[in-house]
Design a protein around this motif. Structure first.
Motif, PDB file in Angstrom:
ATOM      1  N   ASP A  84       0.220 -23.072  13.813  1.00 37.74           N
ATOM      2  CA  ASP A  84      -0.791 -24.039  13.377  1.00 37.74           C
ATOM      3  C   ASP A  84      -1.936 -24.154  14.375  1.00 37.74           C
ATOM      4  O   ASP A  84      -3.030 -24.617  14.019  1.00 37.74           O
ATOM      5  N   GLN A  85      -1.715 -23.745  15.616  1.00 38.14           N
ATOM      6  CA  GLN A  85      -2.755 -23.846  16.639  1.00 38.14           C
ATOM      7  C   GLN A  85      -3.731 -22.663  16.591  1.00 38.14           C
ATOM      8  O   GLN A  85      -4.847 -22.776  17.068  1.00 38.14           O
ATOM      9  N   PHE A  86      -3.289 -21.550  16.022  1.00 42.66           N
ATOM     10  CA  PHE A  86      -4.096 -20.340  16.028  1.00 42.66           C
ATOM     11  C   PHE A  86      -4.895 -20.206  14.732  1.00 42.66           C
ATOM     12  O   PHE A  86      -4.556 -20.817  13.711  1.00 42.66           O
ATOM     13  N   PRO A  87      -5.952 -19.401  14.756  1.00 41.22           N
ATOM     14  CA  PRO A  87      -6.718 -19.160  13.517  1.00 41.22           C
ATOM     15  C   PRO A  87      -5.833 -18.560  12.434  1.00 41.22           C
ATOM     16  O   PRO A  87      -4.805 -17.929  12.721  1.00 41.22           O
ATOM     17  N   GLU A  88      -6.239 -18.747  11.186  1.00 38.26           N
ATOM     18  CA  GLU A  88      -5.438 -18.240  10.060  1.00 38.26           C
ATOM     19  C   GLU A  88      -5.270 -16.727  10.106  1.00 38.26           C
ATOM     20  O   GLU A  88      -4.274 -16.201   9.610  1.00 38.26           O
ATOM     21  N   HIS A  89      -6.247 -16.037  10.686  1.00 40.47           N
ATOM     22  CA  HIS A  89      -6.166 -14.574  10.688  1.00 40.47           C
ATOM     23  C   HIS A  89      -5.198 -14.038  11.752  1.00 40.47           C
ATOM     24  O   HIS A  89      -4.887 -12.844  11.755  1.00 40.47           O
ATOM     25  N   THR A  90      -4.719 -14.873  12.666  1.00 38.22           N
ATOM     26  CA  THR A  90      -3.802 -14.409  13.704  1.00 38.22           C
ATOM     27  C   THR A  90      -2.484 -13.951  13.085  1.00 38.22           C
ATOM     28  O   THR A  90      -1.831 -14.690  12.351  1.00 38.22           O
ATOM     29  N   LYS A  91      -2.098 -12.727  13.371  1.00 40.07           N
ATOM     30  CA  LYS A  91      -0.828 -12.174  12.895  1.00 40.07           C
ATOM     31  C   LYS A  91       0.234 -12.398  13.972  1.00 40.07           C
ATOM     32  O   LYS A  91       0.010 -12.110  15.144  1.00 40.07           O
ATOM     33  N   SER A  92       1.403 -12.877  13.559  1.00 43.84           N
ATOM     34  CA  SER A  92       2.449 -13.166  14.535  1.00 43.84           C
ATOM     35  C   SER A  92       3.717 -12.376  14.239  1.00 43.84           C
ATOM     36  O   SER A  92       4.048 -12.100  13.082  1.00 43.84           O
ATOM     37  N   ILE A  93       4.387 -12.024  15.320  1.00 43.86           N
ATOM     38  CA  ILE A  93       5.673 -11.347  15.254  1.00 43.86           C
ATOM     39  C   ILE A  93       6.404 -11.690  16.549  1.00 43.86           C
ATOM     40  O   ILE A  93       5.785 -12.085  17.541  1.00 43.86           O
ATOM     41  N   GLY A  94       7.726 -11.569  16.551  1.00 38.85           N
ATOM     42  CA  GLY A  94       8.449 -11.856  17.778  1.00 38.85           C
ATOM     43  C   GLY A  94       9.942 -11.903  17.549  1.00 38.85           C
ATOM     44  O   GLY A  94      10.455 -11.439  16.529  1.00 38.85           O
ATOM     45  N   PHE A  95      10.653 -12.517  18.511  1.00 39.09           N
ATOM     46  CA  PHE A  95      12.108 -12.546  18.394  1.00 39.09           C
ATOM     47  C   PHE A  95      12.695 -13.610  19.309  1.00 39.09           C
ATOM     48  O   PHE A  95      12.055 -14.091  20.242  1.00 39.09           O
ATOM     49  N   TYR A  96      13.950 -13.954  19.022  1.00 44.34           N
ATOM     50  CA  TYR A  96      14.738 -14.829  19.881  1.00 44.34           C
ATOM     51  C   TYR A  96      15.530 -13.953  20.845  1.00 44.34           C
ATOM     52  O   TYR A  96      16.185 -12.999  20.433  1.00 44.34           O
ATOM     53  N   SER A  97      15.430 -14.294  22.133  1.00 46.28           N
ATOM     54  CA  SER A  97      15.819 -13.381  23.195  1.00 46.28           C
ATOM     55  C   SER A  97      16.899 -13.970  24.100  1.00 46.28           C
ATOM     56  O   SER A  97      17.307 -15.117  23.950  1.00 46.28           O
ATOM     57  N   TYR A  98      17.310 -13.163  25.085  1.00 43.99           N
ATOM     58  CA  TYR A  98      18.218 -13.622  26.133  1.00 43.99           C
ATOM     59  C   TYR A  98      17.482 -13.811  27.455  1.00 43.99           C
ATOM     60  O   TYR A  98      18.103 -13.905  28.506  1.00 43.99           O
ATOM     61  N   GLY A  99      16.201 -13.899  27.404  1.00 45.65           N
ATOM     62  CA  GLY A  99      15.374 -14.160  28.578  1.00 45.65           C
ATOM     63  C   GLY A  99      13.934 -13.873  28.224  1.00 45.65           C
ATOM     64  O   GLY A  99      13.626 -12.887  27.552  1.00 45.65           O
ATOM     65  N   GLU A 100      13.035 -14.760  28.641  1.00 46.27           N
ATOM     66  CA  GLU A 100      11.624 -14.639  28.318  1.00 46.27           C
ATOM     67  C   GLU A 100      10.838 -14.355  29.600  1.00 46.27           C
ATOM     68  O   GLU A 100      11.163 -14.892  30.665  1.00 46.27           O
ATOM     69  N   ILE A 101       9.810 -13.549  29.499  1.00 48.26           N
ATOM     70  CA  ILE A 101       9.066 -13.080  30.663  1.00 48.26           C
ATOM     71  C   ILE A 101       7.600 -13.448  30.490  1.00 48.26           C
ATOM     72  O   ILE A 101       6.949 -13.010  29.538  1.00 48.26           O
TER      73      ILE A 101
END
Length: 377
Positions: A336-353
């Motif tokens: 909701d904070q980013f522009p509508e055109h922002t494409k997002s992808i990602g994952f739930y991890s065992y450590g974030e960097i």
């Protein structure tokens, strides 16, 4: 920059991928329960032979504004002027060699005009901080580093990473992004609330806290949290992590409680917590965790006027345990904070960097939402 995203549920979905461009890199975040992963990797590699194909296992895939399971979250990206290069190295069997591995890995990377490194590894969490320290100590200060540790189940070697379309274990890969036209922004936030006063670790060994303020660590912990947590520490312990401040972490980081040793009266943590560290118990409130994720994104937006074309979100498996069925709410709050055109992808991890916003030195985090955005001018 051109971006294509798709959720892959079976190998047959790959035949129906329709890209209008030739990708330079394909990110693949793969559920531990996805069946036929090697066959799917072979098909994707055949379709995009010129692309760098990287990724790893997840405990939940993020695509768009949703958290899903049992799939591959795919994002194909074409850069207009950014150059990319993939680097990789095997991880040592001995923990005391991990810092040197990170150091030599950094020396193998071409750092001329290098803007950012996006790294993925299946390294066990206990060794990840030393790996990152070796890497960071030998990178030029202006180079940003973000990424995550592959999600895993309860047994060793359940996780893996993907390097140039091949499934690899005991490996770290780094995607180097080069050029002045690339803008990269990042931030890490947790949203955990303090629960008690800060105390001194007076005795520890590796990832075991033995004493706090001169008393057995388990007694210290039990005196401050609800007793029902100890009926199921493996799952409930995530609700009461520990914030750590020491010479390495002047900006405190969160460390997850993995287990306890009743005989030794120790706390077994996700990372080493040296003697002399200051610790404070934290607690999770779902609304506050969602607000923490939202704030991580809001800070990026408020302080940068870049286009934020691609957002890679890496959140912790422990956060997912705490939030349960409401876990997608933190993804919605971020997007909701980013522009509508922002494409997002990602994952739930065992450590974030990620570094904290405004800092260059990267850190290994537990139980945070880490966001990296990419765009080209």
């Amino acid at each position: 920059m051109k971006i294509f995203r798709r959720q892959i549920t079976t190998k047959s979905d790959i035949a129906h991928l329709e890209l209008s461009f030739e990708p330079d890199v394909v990110f693949l975040f793969v559920s531990l329960s996805y069946e036929g992963v090697e066959e799917s990797l072979t098909e994707i590699t055949k379709r995009y032979p010129r692309a760098i194909i990287i990724g790893g296992t997840t405990v939940g895939e993020i695509i768009g504004r949703e958290v899903v399971d049992g799939t591959i979250a795919l994002a194909a990206v074409h850069f207009e002027s950014t150059k990319i290069q993939l680097y990789g190295v095997d991880l040592p069997a001995e923990a005391d060699e991990i810092y040197a591995t990170g150091k030599s890995f950094a020396n193998d990377i071409d750092q001329s005009n290098l803007k950012h490194l996006f790294i993925l590894s299946d390294v066990q969490t206990l060794s990840a901080s030393d790996l990152l320290k070796g890497l960071s100590d030998n990178l030029k200060g202006e180079i940003g580093v973000t990424g995550g540790l592959a999600g895993r189940s309860t047994y060793i070697d359940s996780n893996f990473i993907i390097e140039n379309g091949e499934l690899k274990r005991n490996r770290i890969v780094a995607l180097g992004l080069y050029g002045d036209s690339l803008q990269v922004n990042y931030n890490a936030r947790g949203g955990w609330d303090s629960y008690g006063v800060e105390c001194l670790v007076t005795k520890s060994s590796n990832n075991r806290i033995l004493e706090v303020d001169g008393r057995p660590a388990l007694d210290f912990y039990k005196s401050r949290i609800p007793s029902n947590i100890f009926n199921d520490v493996d799952n409930e312990g995530f609700k009461y992590p520990i914030k750590v401040r020491n010479e390495q972490h002047t900006n405190p980081v969160i460390r997850a409680l993995l287990s306890v040793d009743e005989d030794e009266k120790s706390l077994i943590m996700s990372e080493e917590i040296p003697e002399g560290s200051y610790v404070r118990i934290m607690r999770g409130n779902i609304d506050r965790l969602i607000y923490g994720a939202e704030t991580s994104a809001k800070t990026i937006i408020e302080r940068n006027d870049n286009d934020h074309q691609l957002a890679i979100l890496i959140s912790c498996a422990g956060r997912r345990k705490v939030m349960g069925d409401l876990v997608s709410d933190e993804i919605v709050a971020v997007m909701d904070q980013f522009p509508e055109h922002t494409k997002s992808i990602g994952f739930y991890s065992y450590g974030e960097i990620s570094p904290f916003y405004g800092y260059k030195t990267t850190s290994l985090h537990n139980l945070t939402m880490c966001i990296t955005t990419f765009s080209e001018s």
